[in-house]
Design a protein around this motif. Structure first.
Motif, PDB file in Angstrom:
ATOM      1  N   CYS A 256       0.819  -1.209   0.000  1.00  0.00           N
ATOM      2  CA  CYS A 256       0.000   0.000   0.000  1.00  0.00           C
ATOM      3  C   CYS A 256       0.859   1.268   0.000  1.00  0.00           C
ATOM      4  O   CYS A 256       1.451   1.606  -1.017  1.00  0.00           O
ATOM      5  N   HIS A 277      -9.686   3.575  -3.917  1.00  0.00           N
ATOM      6  CA  HIS A 277     -10.142   2.188  -3.837  1.00  0.00           C
ATOM      7  C   HIS A 277     -10.215   1.819  -2.359  1.00  0.00           C
ATOM      8  O   HIS A 277      -9.208   1.857  -1.656  1.00  0.00           O
ATOM      9  N   GLN A 282     -11.915  -5.867  -4.721  1.00  0.00           N
ATOM     10  CA  GLN A 282     -11.309  -5.228  -5.885  1.00  0.00           C
ATOM     11  C   GLN A 282     -10.530  -6.266  -6.716  1.00  0.00           C
ATOM     12  O   GLN A 282      -9.633  -6.927  -6.195  1.00  0.00           O
ATOM     13  N   HIS A 297      -8.519  -3.289  -0.486  1.00  0.00           N
ATOM     14  CA  HIS A 297      -7.852  -2.035  -0.801  1.00  0.00           C
ATOM     15  C   HIS A 297      -8.188  -0.958   0.220  1.00  0.00           C
ATOM     16  O   HIS A 297      -9.254  -0.961   0.826  1.00  0.00           O
ATOM     17  N   HIS A 299      -6.710   2.893  -0.463  1.00  0.00           N
ATOM     18  CA  HIS A 299      -5.747   3.905  -0.904  1.00  0.00           C
ATOM     19  C   HIS A 299      -6.425   4.983  -1.736  1.00  0.00           C
ATOM     20  O   HIS A 299      -7.338   4.704  -2.510  1.00  0.00           O
ATOM     21  N   CYS A 324      -5.103  -3.013 -11.569  1.00  0.00           N
ATOM     22  CA  CYS A 324      -6.505  -3.108 -11.179  1.00  0.00           C
ATOM     23  C   CYS A 324      -7.361  -3.262 -12.433  1.00  0.00           C
ATOM     24  O   CYS A 324      -7.234  -2.479 -13.391  1.00  0.00           O
ATOM     25  N   GLU A 331      -1.086  -1.508  -9.486  1.00  0.00           N
ATOM     26  CA  GLU A 331      -1.313  -2.189  -8.210  1.00  0.00           C
ATOM     27  C   GLU A 331      -0.088  -2.954  -7.721  1.00  0.00           C
ATOM     28  O   GLU A 331      -0.161  -3.647  -6.712  1.00  0.00           O
ATOM     29  N   GLN A 348      -0.055  -2.609  -4.152  1.00  0.00           N
ATOM     30  CA  GLN A 348      -0.838  -1.495  -3.647  1.00  0.00           C
ATOM     31  C   GLN A 348      -1.940  -1.953  -2.702  1.00  0.00           C
ATOM     32  O   GLN A 348      -2.427  -1.190  -1.882  1.00  0.00           O
ATOM     33  N   TYR A 349      -2.314  -3.208  -2.794  1.00  0.00           N
ATOM     34  CA  TYR A 349      -3.436  -3.705  -1.995  1.00  0.00           C
ATOM     35  C   TYR A 349      -2.933  -4.411  -0.733  1.00  0.00           C
ATOM     36  O   TYR A 349      -1.748  -4.311  -0.375  1.00  0.00           O
TER      37      TYR A 349
END
Length: 390
Positions: A256, A277, A282, A297, A299, A324, A331, A348-349
Motif C-alpha cells: 500500500c 479504492h 477489488q 484495498h 488507498h 486493477c 497495483e 498497492q493492496y
C-alpha cells in the motif's frame, strides 16, 4: 442531549445530509471516502491508514456482529468519523463483546446514521473525495460548511509518523527462525507481522523515523514498508531510507503506502485518485502469474508508472507487476537485475487482509523466496571470494 440527537453531514461542495447522531456526539472533520466491504468494519475502523478520514459504509446495515477484542488491526479506532445508513440495534455474534455504537462512543468517534449512503457514495464517485464535516453539536449548515472548508486537506499531508510506533519491538518467528525482517511501521496492521512470523520470520517493527543505520542494526534479510495514511509525495525520509537499502541490495517488500514509496524511490511520481479504492472486493491481475485476485484495498493515491515495458533505474529494471481490472491503476511494482532476477517488489493492496479475501497471501511466501534467494546468492558470493583468496 438525547442519545440519538439530530446530526448533519456537510461536504465541502455544500451537499448536505440530515440524519441522527451515531457513536460519540460532537463534531468532526476529515476526507470523505467510501468503503464497499459488506463485512470487516472492525478491521476498517482500526486501520491506521484511515487516519483523518471519514468513512462511509456502502453496505446499508452495519454493526450486526458487534465488536470484539481479537480482530482490531491496531490499538484504537483511527477513522475521524463514521457514516452508516442503518446501524444494528442489537449485535448478534458469539464473539461480540460490545456494540459498534458503544465502541465508537467509548473512543470519541463522531458518526451519523439514517442518511442515504447510496446517494452520498454516488455523489463522491461523480465529484471525487472531498472534505466533510459531521456535527450533532451545531446543525447550522452554513456555519459547518465554513469550518469544513477551513479544515486540512489530504493532499500534501505527511501523516505516517502520527500513527507509527514510537519504540521498536519484535514479533518473534513461530517455530524455527528462517529470516529476520526490518518492518518500518508507517501505519502497520496487526495481521501483517503475524503473517510473517507464521512463516518463520523474526519481525523487527521500527518507527517511521528510522534511518538506514537503524535498519542495518537488526541485520535483516529483508526490508518491509507497511501501509499508512497521507500523501506519498509529502514523504521524504522513508524514500531516502528505501533508496539506501536498494543501493545495498537488501530485498524489499512493500504494501500500500509501501508500494507508493517504492515507486517514488524508483523515480516514479504519485497522484491522487478521484475517489480511491476502498473495500474487500477489488479485482487485480497479477501479471507474473496471469491470475486474477479479489483483493482488499484502502488507498487514495497511486503510482504513476508506465503499464507496458520496463524502466531503467539506478537499482535495476522496474516494471508494473499488478493492475486493477476496474480502472488500470498500478497495483504492484517489481525490480529486477540485468539478468532478470527479482530483487524487490511491492503491491498497492492488502495481502494481509484479516477480514479477507485471502487470494494474495502468497505474496508473503514470495517475499520468503526472495530472501532465500538472496541468502543463497550471498553464500555463493562469499564462497567464491574465499576460493579466490586461496
Amino acid at each position: 442531549m438525547p442519545r440519538h440527537a439530530p446530526a448533519i453531514l456537510v461536504l465541502e461542495d455544500g451537499r448536505t445530509f440530515h440524519g441522527r447522531s451515531y457513536g460519540a456526539e460532537g463534531e468532526t472533520f476529515g476526507e470523505a471516502v467510501f468503503s464497499t466491504g459488506m463485512t470487516g468494519y472492525q478491521e476498517t475502523l482500526t486501520d491506521p491508514s484511515y487516519h483523518r478520514q471519514v468513512v462511509i459504509m456502502t453496505a446499508p446495515h452495519v454493526g450486526n456482529t458487534g465488536m470484539n477484542d481479537e480482530d482490531p488491526e491496531s490499538s484504537r479506532i483511527w477513522v475521524s468519523g463514521f457514516v452508516v445508513r442503518d446501524p444494528a440495534r442489537v449485535p448478534s455474534n458469539w464473539r461480540s463483546q460490545r456494540s459498534l455504537g458503544d465502541a465508537l462512543r467509548e473512543q470519541g468517534v463522531v458518526g451519523i446514521s439514517d442518511i442515504d449512503t447510496r446517494a452520498l457514495t454516488r455523489h463522491l464517485r461523480e465529484r471525487g473525495a472531498m472534505r466533510v464535516g459531521i456535527s450533532s453539536a451545531d446543525t447550522t449548515v452554513a456555519a459547518l460548511l465554513e469550518r469544513v472548508r477551513a479544515s486540512g486537506e489530504m493532499a500534501g499531508a505527511n501523516l505516517s509518523e502520527a500513527v507509527s510506533t514510537t519504540n521498536a519491538y519484535v514479533i518473534p518467528a513461530v517455530g524455527t527462525r528462517r529470516f529476520t525482517v526490518a518492518a518500518v511501521d508507517l501505519g502497520i496492521k496487526t495481521n501483517t507481522p503475524r503473517m510473517m512470523s507464521e512463516r518463520g520470520i523474526d519481525v523487527h517493527v521500527l518507527p517511521a523515523t528510522s534511518t538506514i543505520d537503524d535498519v542495518l542494526a537488526v541485520q535483516p534479510d529483508g526490508l518491509f514498508f507497511s501501509n499508512g495514511p497521507g500523501d506519498p509525495a509529502a514523504t521524504t525520509g522513508q524514500v531516502e531510507l528505501l533508496q539506501a537499502a536498494l543501493e545495498r541490495g537488501i530485498p524489499y517488500f512493500g504494501i500500500c503506502f509501501g508500494n507508493q514509496l517504492f515507486g517514488r524511490a524508483l523515480g516514479f511520481g504519485t497522484y491522487k485518485l478521484k475517489y480511491g479504492h476502498r473495500g474487500i472486493n477489488q479485482p487485480v491481475l497479477d501479471r507474473t502469474t496471469g491470475k486474477v485476485e479479489v483483493t482488499a484495498h484502502n488507498h487514495g493515491f497511486a503510482v504513476d508508472a508506465p503499464l507496458e515495458g520496463s524502466t531503467t533505474t539506478p537499482y535495476g529494471e522496474a516494471t508494473v507487476s499488478h493492475v486493477c481490472l476496474n480502472d488500470d491503476v498500478v497495483e504492484g511494482l517489481e525490480l529486477r537485475d540485468a539478468g532478470g532476477a527479482l530483487k524487490s517488489f511491492s503491491v498497492q493492496y492488502h495481502p494481509e487482509a484479516a477480514a479477507g479475501p485471502h487470494d494474495a497471501a502468497y505474496l508473503f511466501d514470495r517475499f520468503c523466496d526472495l530472501m532465500g534467494l538472496d541468502t543463497t546468492r550471498s553464500s555463493l558470493a562469499s564462497h567464491s571470494t574465499t576460493e579466490g583468496e586461496r
